[in-house]
Enzyme design. Structure first.
Site, short mmCIF file in Angstrom:
data_model
loop_
_atom_site.label_atom_id
_atom_site.label_comp_id
_atom_site.label_asym_id
_atom_site.label_seq_id
_atom_site.Cartn_x
_atom_site.Cartn_y
_atom_site.Cartn_z
N ARG A 1 14.92 -6.52 8.97
CA ARG A 1 15.72 -5.29 9.03
C ARG A 1 16.18 -5.05 10.47
O ARG A 1 15.40 -4.63 11.32
CB ARG A 1 14.93 -4.08 8.53
CG ARG A 1 15.72 -2.78 8.65
CD ARG A 1 15.22 -1.65 7.78
NE ARG A 1 13.92 -1.15 8.15
CZ ARG A 1 13.41 0.00 7.68
NH1 ARG A 1 14.11 0.74 6.83
NH2 ARG A 1 12.20 0.39 8.05
N ASP B 1 6.86 6.73 10.54
CA ASP B 1 7.79 5.92 11.31
C ASP B 1 8.94 6.81 11.74
O ASP B 1 8.86 8.04 11.61
CB ASP B 1 8.25 4.69 10.53
CG ASP B 1 9.05 5.04 9.27
OD1 ASP B 1 9.41 6.22 9.09
OD2 ASP B 1 9.34 4.12 8.49
#
Length: 519
Positions: free
Chosen positions: A152, A436
Site C-alpha cells: 500500500r 493508525d
C-alpha cells in the site's frame, strides 16, 4: 544515505522515478486541485449523488475486471501492518493468505522507514530477511506457503520531501510504488505472483484513471505485459463510494477488487461535510458500528458492485487486538473480531483484514464457514441489494451519545498516537485497540467537529476550546508520567493536536503538518 540505501536508491531506480514524476506530477496536481474545488462546493451546500456523466459505465452489463491473479484468488484472511523487519517476518509467516505491506497509514514516512521498508520487502522476496530482538530470532518459514505481498503506497496527497525532481518534491505515492515495482516486479513474477498494490485515499474515478496510466507506463518501462500489475482500491472516502463501478472500470485490466476502509470512511464523512452543522454530526467514534444504516448501505453496495463485475470484495479491519497478559481483555477482543468477521462473511465479502497474527485463525474460521470448499464468493451477486444516494448519506446517528469519556478518549488517543508517529511508529496499540493514522484522524476530526458545532455532552457541558484544553492538561499529566515517554516529542504532538483539532482552518490530513516537522 544510510546503510544499504544505495541498493534501493540506485541510479537506475532514480531515473525510473524521474520518468514517473515528469509524466504524471502535473495530473496529480490537477486532481488535488479538483479535490479542493469539490470541498468548497460541499462547504457551500452542494449535495452528493451518483454521476450522471458516467451512467453508461454503470448501466453497461458487458464489462468485467480481469480474472483474479495468482496469489489473489483466495483472500479469505489478510493481515495488515508496517514494513519494519519484525512485522515483515511475522506477517509472511502468519498463515494469512495476503499481507498488506503498509507504507501508508500504519507507517510513519521517516526517510529511514521509507527506504528500509523497501529493503525489507526485497529481502523478503530473496528470503534473506531475518531479525533478532532480545535473544528471540525471527526467520521466514523454511517451507510452506507465505502470504502474498500486496503493497500500500501513500495516498496522492502526500509528498516525499527527500526526493526532488527538477527541484520539485516527488509524490509519496509514486516513490513507494516506483521503488517497489522497479526492484520487486520481476522478483514476484519469478515466484509465480506479481506486483500487487492497495490504493489508498482515492476520491474519484479520475484518480483511479491516473493510477491506471501509471501502471501502463511502468510496465512499458520495464517491459512486462500490460495487466501484470493488480490493484485493490480502498473505498475509504464518501465520494469514492458514489463511484465504485467507475473506479473498477478505470482499473479493469489491473483491478483486484475493492476494500471497505471503514475508519477512513468515517473520517471522510466528517471532513467532507464539516461545514454542514448537525446534518452530519457523528457521535463518539466507538458508538458508530458497522451495523449503522449508512455503513450497512456502503458495505452492501460494495459487495454487490464488486461481484457484479467479477472483482473481490474485501472487508475492513476490526481495531480490537488480543492481549496475552489479560484473559478478559483477550476474550472480549476475540469475541468482537469473530462477530465482525462473521457479519462480513455472511454479507458476501471474499475476505477481510486483521492486524495481529493471533487473529488470523478467527478470521479464517469465519470465512471457512461461508466459503466451504470455494476460494471466494464471487458467485454471490447480491442482486437483492438496492442502495440509493440517500441511503449512503443517512447519517442518522444520535448526537446524545457524545459523552465526556468519549471526548477524553479522542483527545488522549490522538495525543498518544501523534507522539508515537513523530517518533517513527505508525501503528500503535492504545487501550487494546490498534490505532493508525486513520483512527487518529477520526479522533482529532471529531474534536474539531464538536468544538465548531458547540456540541452538548450527555452531562450538559458544551464542547468548546476551554473544555478541550482542560482535558488536554489532565491527559498530559498522565501520559508524561508513563515510562519511556519523550517529553519533547509529547510537547510537539500536543502543539500539532491543538492545531488540527482547534484551529478554525481545518487541516485536510493531520499527517501533512506533522510530516513537515519530521527531519
Amino acid at each position: 544515505m544510510g546503510e544499504r540505501f544505495a541498493e534501493i536508491l540506485s541510479p537506475e531506480a532514480l531515473d525510473f522515478l524521474a520518468v514517473l514524476h515528469r509524466e504524471f506530477a502535473g495530473r496529480r496536481a490537477e486532481l488535488l486541485a479538483a479535490r479542493a474545488r469539490r470541498q468548497a462546493d460541499f462547504d457551500a451546500g452542494a449535495g452528493l449523488d451518483f454521476l450522471a456523466e458516467t451512467a453508461a459505465v454503470r448501466d453497461d452489463p458487458g464489462w468485467r475486471v480481469a480474472e483474479p491473479a495468482p496469489g489473489l484468488v483466495d483472500r479469505r484472511v489478510e493481515i495488515t501492518g508496517p514494513t519494519d523487519r519484525k512485522m515483515t517476518v511475522n506477517a509472511l509467516n502468519s498463515g494469512a493468505k495476503v499481507w498488506l505491506a503498509d507504507l501508508e497509514d500504519a507507517n510513519t514516512p521517516l526517510w529511514e522507514n521509507v527506504v528500509a521498508g523497501q529493503l525489507n520487502l526485497r529481502d523478503a522476496l530473496d528470503r534473506t530477511i531475518d531479525f533478532d530482538a532480545g535473544g528471540k530470532q525471527y526467520r521466514l518459514k523454511p517451507a510452506g506457503e507465505l502470504a502474498t505481498i500486496v503493497v500500500r503506497p501513500r495516498g496522492w496527497h502526500l509528498d516525499e520531501k527527500h526526493l526532488l525532481v527538477d527541484g520539485e518534491r516527488m509524490s509519496g505515492s509514486l516513490v513507494d510504488f516506483g521503488l517497489y515495482f522497479f526492484h520487486c516486479a520481476r522478483r514476484q513474477l519469478e515466484r509465480g505472483h506479481g506486483p500487487y498494490f492497495y490504493l489508498a485515499k482515492l476520491e474519484s474515478h479520475l484518480e483511479a484513471r491516473l493510477w491506471n496510466d501509471v501502471f501502463v507506463r511502468a510496465q512499458q518501462l520495464v517491459d512486462i505485459p500490460r495487466g501484470t500489475i493488480r490493484a485493490t482500491v480502498l473505498i475509504e472516502t464518501v465520494t469514492a463510494a458514489f463511484e465504485m463501478e467507475e473506479i473498477l472500470y478505470e482499473l479493469r485490466d489491473h483491478s483486484a477488487g475493492l476494500n471497505a476502509g471503514r475508519w477512513d470512511y468515517l473520517f471522510s464523512i466528517i471532513k467532507k461535510f464539516r461545514a454542514r452543522g448537525a446534518e452530519f454530526l457523528l457521535p463518539e467514534r466507538n458508538a458508530v458500528t458497522m451495523t449503522a444504516p449508512f455503513m450497512r448501505a456502503y458495505t452492501e453496495l460494495l459487495v454487490r458492485t464488486c461481484h457484479k463485475r467479477g472483482a473481490h470484495a474485501i472487508g475492513g479491519m476490526a481495531a480490537f487486538i488480543p492481549s496475552r497478559r489479560d484473559p478478559q481483555v483477550n476474550a472480549t477482543a476475540l469475541d468482537k473480531v469473530r462477530a465482525d468477521k462473521s457479519r462480513e462473511s455472511g454479507d458476501g465479502f471474499d475476505g477481510s483484514w486483521v492486524a495481529h497474527p493471533d487473529l488470523v485463525p478467527i478470521c479464517r474460521e469465519e470465512f471457512d464457514k461461508a466459503l466451504g470448499e470455494n476460494a471466494n464468493q464471487l458467485n454471490r451477486l447480491r442482486e437483492e441489494v438496492s442502495v440509493t444516494a440517500a441511503d449512503l448519506l443517512a447519517v442518522d446517528a444520535d448526537p446524545n451519545q457524545i459523552t465526556r469519556e468519549g471526548l477524553r478518549n479522542d483527545i488522549t488517543v490522538a495525543l498518544r498516537y501523534l507522539t508515537a508517529w513523530l517518533g517513527g511508529t505508525g501503528a500503535v496499540a492504545i487501550f487494546n485497540l490498534m490505532e493508525d493514522a486513520a483512527t487518529a484522524e477520526i479522533s482529532r476530526s471529531q474534536v474539531w467537529q464538536w468544538v465548531h458545532n458547540g456540541v452538548t455532552l450527555a452531562d450538559g457541558a458544551t464542547v468548546d476550546a476551554e473544555l478541550v484544553e482542560g482535558i488536554i492538561a489532565e491527559e498530559l499529566k498522565t501520559i508524561a508520567a508513563e515510562p519511556g515517554v519523550d517529553a519533547d516529542r509529547l510537547e510537539q504532538a500536543t502543539r500539532l493536536f491543538r492545531a488540527v483539532a482547534l484551529d478554525d482552518d481545518y487541516a485536510e490530513f493531520l499527517t501533512l503538518p506533522a510530516y513537515e516537522e519530521m527531519p
